[in-house]
Design a protein around this motif. Structure first.
Motif, PDB file in Angstrom:
ATOM      1  N   ALA A 255       0.847  -1.204   0.000  1.00 40.72           N
ATOM      2  CA  ALA A 255       0.000   0.000   0.000  1.00 40.72           C
ATOM      3  C   ALA A 255       0.875   1.244   0.000  1.00 40.72           C
ATOM      4  O   ALA A 255       1.738   1.408   0.861  1.00 40.72           O
ATOM      5  CB  ALA A 255      -0.911   0.002   1.222  1.00 40.72           C
ATOM      6  N   LYS A 256       0.649   2.120  -0.963  1.00 36.91           N
ATOM      7  CA  LYS A 256       1.437   3.350  -1.074  1.00 36.91           C
ATOM      8  C   LYS A 256       0.531   4.563  -0.894  1.00 36.91           C
ATOM      9  O   LYS A 256      -0.578   4.634  -1.453  1.00 36.91           O
ATOM     10  CB  LYS A 256       2.105   3.447  -2.459  1.00 36.91           C
ATOM     11  N   TYR A 257       1.032   5.541  -0.125  1.00 40.18           N
ATOM     12  CA  TYR A 257       0.328   6.808   0.094  1.00 40.18           C
ATOM     13  C   TYR A 257       0.271   7.560  -1.233  1.00 40.18           C
ATOM     14  O   TYR A 257       1.253   7.596  -1.976  1.00 40.18           O
ATOM     15  CB  TYR A 257       1.112   7.607   1.131  1.00 40.18           C
ATOM     16  N   GLN A 258      -0.858   8.188  -1.515  1.00 40.90           N
ATOM     17  CA  GLN A 258      -1.010   8.899  -2.784  1.00 40.90           C
ATOM     18  C   GLN A 258      -0.215  10.212  -2.826  1.00 40.90           C
ATOM     19  O   GLN A 258      -0.040  10.806  -3.888  1.00 40.90           O
ATOM     20  CB  GLN A 258      -2.487   9.223  -3.018  1.00 40.90           C
ATOM     21  N   LYS A 259       0.267  10.646  -1.647  1.00 39.83           N
ATOM     22  CA  LYS A 259       0.879  11.972  -1.525  1.00 39.83           C
ATOM     23  C   LYS A 259       2.352  11.943  -1.942  1.00 39.83           C
ATOM     24  O   LYS A 259       3.113  11.091  -1.484  1.00 39.83           O
ATOM     25  CB  LYS A 259       0.769  12.372  -0.060  1.00 39.83           C
TER      26      LYS A 259
ATOM     27  N   GLY B 205       3.828  17.019  -1.524  1.00 42.23           N
ATOM     28  CA  GLY B 205       2.503  16.525  -1.134  1.00 42.23           C
ATOM     29  C   GLY B 205       1.427  16.497  -2.203  1.00 42.23           C
ATOM     30  O   GLY B 205       0.263  16.242  -1.881  1.00 42.23           O
ATOM     31  N   CYS B 206       1.739  16.768  -3.470  1.00 39.57           N
ATOM     32  CA  CYS B 206       0.701  16.660  -4.511  1.00 39.57           C
ATOM     33  C   CYS B 206       0.240  15.200  -4.623  1.00 39.57           C
ATOM     34  O   CYS B 206       0.993  14.284  -4.295  1.00 39.57           O
ATOM     35  CB  CYS B 206       1.250  17.090  -5.863  1.00 39.57           C
ATOM     36  N   ARG B 207      -0.975  15.022  -5.118  1.00 41.08           N
ATOM     37  CA  ARG B 207      -1.427  13.642  -5.357  1.00 41.08           C
ATOM     38  C   ARG B 207      -0.726  13.117  -6.611  1.00 41.08           C
ATOM     39  O   ARG B 207      -0.704  13.773  -7.645  1.00 41.08           O
ATOM     40  CB  ARG B 207      -2.936  13.589  -5.541  1.00 41.08           C
ATOM     41  N   VAL B 208      -0.170  11.922  -6.489  1.00 40.85           N
ATOM     42  CA  VAL B 208       0.624  11.375  -7.599  1.00 40.85           C
ATOM     43  C   VAL B 208      -0.199  10.326  -8.345  1.00 40.85           C
ATOM     44  O   VAL B 208      -0.501   9.268  -7.798  1.00 40.85           O
ATOM     45  CB  VAL B 208       1.913  10.719  -7.074  1.00 40.85           C
TER      46      VAL B 208
END
Ligand code: FES
Length: 243
Positions: A154-158, A163-166
């Motif tokens: 699980a990877k954070y979208q940030k 901190g932009c959504r990737v």
């Protein structure tokens, strides 16, 4: 691997619980004092002595009792209001990001979706991607030790930069940040751009066909230079030109 501190939501809940506990303690102490001050009951087998005749005695509240009652009442009202307001504010967050989230789709569906779309499984409410992982980074001592389950990471979208959504680029099969061009391979490991680390990670828990992701702890992404899957870009980049 480092675990960031308690989330603000968790801290607020602990604070509410502590205040409520304090209130209960004070209330219990006041109740015990009141019981000790009450007249002793009559001995068994003997009728209680009748009250002495005469005018009914006036109940006089001492200044100390008055202040104590006022303090307890104020504390109770404050605790109830603060606790209620905090819980009302936090309730959606306690069930969403910042907690252990149960993914609505089953493990089989998630795996099938990843296979068929050739993209990670994205769960917006939890702000994470589930990516297929077959590298060796989850072995003892690796950056994902204890974090993967059933071949899912699980990877954070940030973005680890600012901190932009990737989003995931279907062409290159990498994560590519539209803000300043950081690029990460499918496992979220840093490959290019200004990001200081790979994408941050969450722990995946699989029980039967149910998948949960613990978003209460954000685990700092692996440092630059970590490359556990050796995946070259598989097509043109979506951000910043051709591969
Ligand atoms: Fe992603 Fe800057 S926020 S590269």
């Amino acid at each position: 691997m480092s675990v960031l501190a308690l989330s603000a939501e968790t801290f607020a809940v602990v604070l509410v619980a502590a205040l409520f506990g304090l209130f209960v303690l004070l209330l219990g102490a006041a109740f015990l004092r009141a019981r000790r001050a009450a007249p002793a009951p009559a001995a068994p087998g003997r009728p209680a002595a009748p009250p002495p005749p005469g005018p009914k005695p006036k109940v006089v509240l001492s200044r100390r009792d008055f202040f104590r009652a006022g303090l307890l009442t104020s504390l109770g009202v404050f605790t109830a209001q603060f606790g209620g307001a905090s819980l009302a504010f936090l309730w959606p967050k306690l069930k969403g990001f910042g907690s252990i989230i149960t993914v609505p789709d089953t493990l089989e569906t998630i795996q099938a979706t990843i296979r068929e779309t050739k993209q990670p499984y994205y769960f917006g409410a939890g702000r994470f991607y589930l990516v297929p992982y077959d590298g060796d980074g989850d072995r003892p001592g690796g950056p994902y030790e204890g974090l993967t389950a059933a071949g899912l990471l699980a990877k954070y979208q940030k973005c680890a930069h600012l901190g932009c959504r990737v989003p995931f680029c279907e062409q290159s099969q990498w994560f590519e940040c539209p803000c300043h061009g950081s690029k990460y391979n499918r496992a979220g490991e840093w490959m290019l751009g200004p990001a200081p680390t790979g994408l941050h990670t969450f722990k995946v828990i699989v029980e039967g066909n149910t998948v949960r992701v613990d978003t209460s702890k954000v685990i700092t992404g692996p440092p630059r230079g970590t490359d556990t899957i050796h995946q070259a870009p598989e097509g043109p980049f979506c951000v910043g030109g051709a591969a």
